[in-house]
Scaffold this active site. Sequence first.
Site, PDB file in Angstrom:
ATOM      1  N   SER A 168       0.998  -1.163  -0.068  1.00 53.59           N
ATOM      2  CA  SER A 168       0.155   0.084  -0.114  1.00 53.59           C
ATOM      3  C   SER A 168       1.014   1.312   0.145  1.00 53.59           C
ATOM      4  CB  SER A 168      -1.151   0.027   0.976  1.00 53.59           C
ATOM      5  OG  SER A 168      -0.392  -0.008   2.557  1.00 53.59           O
TER       6      SER A 168
ATOM      7  N   HIS B 166      -3.313  -1.293  -2.219  1.00 52.45           N
ATOM      8  CA  HIS B 166      -4.456  -0.551  -1.864  1.00 52.45           C
ATOM      9  C   HIS B 166      -4.442   0.795  -2.701  1.00 52.45           C
ATOM     10  CE1 HIS B 166      -4.088  -2.431   2.228  1.00 52.45           C
ATOM     11  NE2 HIS B 166      -4.563  -3.217   1.436  1.00 52.45           N
TER      12      HIS B 166
ATOM     13  N   ASP C  65      -2.698  -5.622   6.621  1.00 52.42           N
ATOM     14  CA  ASP C  65      -3.317  -6.495   5.472  1.00 52.42           C
ATOM     15  C   ASP C  65      -2.165  -7.274   4.754  1.00 52.42           C
ATOM     16  OD1 ASP C  65      -5.036  -7.667   3.576  1.00 52.42           O
ATOM     17  OD2 ASP C  65      -5.132  -5.874   2.237  1.00 52.42           O
TER      18      ASP C  65
END
Lengths: 193, 275
Positions: free
Chosen positions: A11, A38, A131
Site C-alpha cells: 500500500s 491499496h 493487510d
Amino acid sequence: MKNKIILIGGSAGSFSVVTQILTELPKNFRIPIVLCLHRLKHVRSGFAEALSLKSSNPVIEPYDKDRIEEGKIYIAPANYHLYIEAHKHFALSTEDSINHSRPSIDVTFVSTASVYKENVIAIILSGANNDGAYGIKRVKDLGGITIVQNPEECQVSTMPVSSIRIMKPDFILSSTEIIKYLIDINNKAFFGK
Amino acid sequence: MLEGISYTDTKKLTAIIKERFNLDFSNYAMSSFRHRVSVAISKFNLVSADSLIEKLLNDSYMFDLFLKEVSIYTTEMFRDPSAWKYISETVLPKLASQNEKINIWLPECTSGEDIYTIAIILKELGLTQKSNITASFISNSLMTSFSQGYEIKKMELNKSNYLRFNEKNDFSEYYSISNYKAFMNSDLLKNVSIEKFLIAPMINPTMVNLIIYRNKLIFFNSILQFDVLTMLTNSLECGGFLFIGAKENIINPEMRKHYKVISEHERIYKRISKN
C-alpha cells in the site's frame, strides 16, 4: 515448473517499488504477476495505464472470470476484492472491506495459495496497515515462497513488519534483490538457466 | 476464515440446501461463496460446516438468517459515478424521447442503494412521472426493511460519490437525520413498486427499457451467468439497455450476440436482437 504465479501486495510507499520492478523485468518474463495494491476507490482508470508505460509486458485490470495468462501483469481493480478460482481464472467480489481494504491483499493471497499451493511466490512491500500479513503466512503454510521487502528500505514499514511478526519469510530483500530473484526464477522456470 | 469452507463441505452444504429448501447455490462463484459461508458459521457461533448443516435442518428460522448472511449487499450509492452520469446524460434522455413510459427493472435487490440512486437521477431529470421502477427483492425480510424507512450507512462515501456525479446539487436534500441515523426520503419512491422475486424464471409481461443489475453476475459461475442473462434478455425490449458492474462482462459469445456495447468503460449494453 511453468505454472508458477507471483503475488505482490503493498500500500503506502509501494507504488515506486512496483514501478521499479515492472520497469526492470525483461520482456521475456513469463510468470504471471498479480498486483494487489491499496488504491483510491473512486479512481478507476489511469493506474494500469501508468504502470503499462513503464512495463515491457502488458498491465491489465482483469474483468471477472478472465483467465490468468503467462507474460501478463494483472492489477486488482479499484473497489473490488480479487479472488483466484480453482480453474485459474479471476473472480471479483464486492463483499465488505477486510482490514479497511478492498481490494484486500489477504483475500487475493489466501485464495491464490489454495489453488497454486507451492507454486506461489508472494511478496509484501511497503505499506501502512497489516493487510497481507495473514495472506503471506497462508502462502508459506501451503508451501509457497515468501519474500518481504526489507523494512529498513520501506517508506512505510507497518505491512512488512506485521508480516515478519507472524511468520518467518523465506527472504527479506531490498527492491533490487527482489528484481534479481524474480528474473532468476523466471529463467529457471522457462529457459532452464 | 478467509480460506472459506472446503470444497467437500461446500458440495455437501449446497446439495442439502437444494434438497431441503429448493435453492441451488452450486453454480455460485465458489471462492467468495465459501468465504461467506465460513463468515456465517463464525457469526452463528458454530464450529464447522457440519454443525451449520445440522442447524439448518433442525431450526426453521435458521435458513432465513443464513440467506441474509450469505447475500451480498450493495452499500454504496452512485458507485462508479461516471457510469451513472452516462445513464443520466445519454441513456435516459434517449429512452425518454422514444417511449411514453420508461420501464426500469432492478432484479434481485438485496438493498436499496441502487434503487435510490436511479430514483434521484430520474427526479433530477424531471422524469419521475414518466417512469416506472420495479425493484425485485430476494427475500421478504429485505423487502420489509427497505419499505419501512430506509437507513443509509456510509453517508460520507455516498455524498462524495454524489458530488462526482453532480457537483451542482446538494445531496442533503434527499435524506434526513434522526437519532444520528440517516434515512432516505421515501417520497423519492413515488414511481417505485417492489415485489418479491422468485428465483424461478420470472414471467415479465412488461417489456423493460433499462435493467440495472450491477455487481451480481460476479457472484455466479459462467453457467448461472448464462441462465440469468437469458432471463434478463428475455425481459428486455429490443433497443433497451443493460447496465452491469464496472468489472463485469458478458462472457458467453451466444449471449453477446444479443447486445451491442454502448459504453465499454461504463459497462452499458444495448439489446439489438429482436424478441
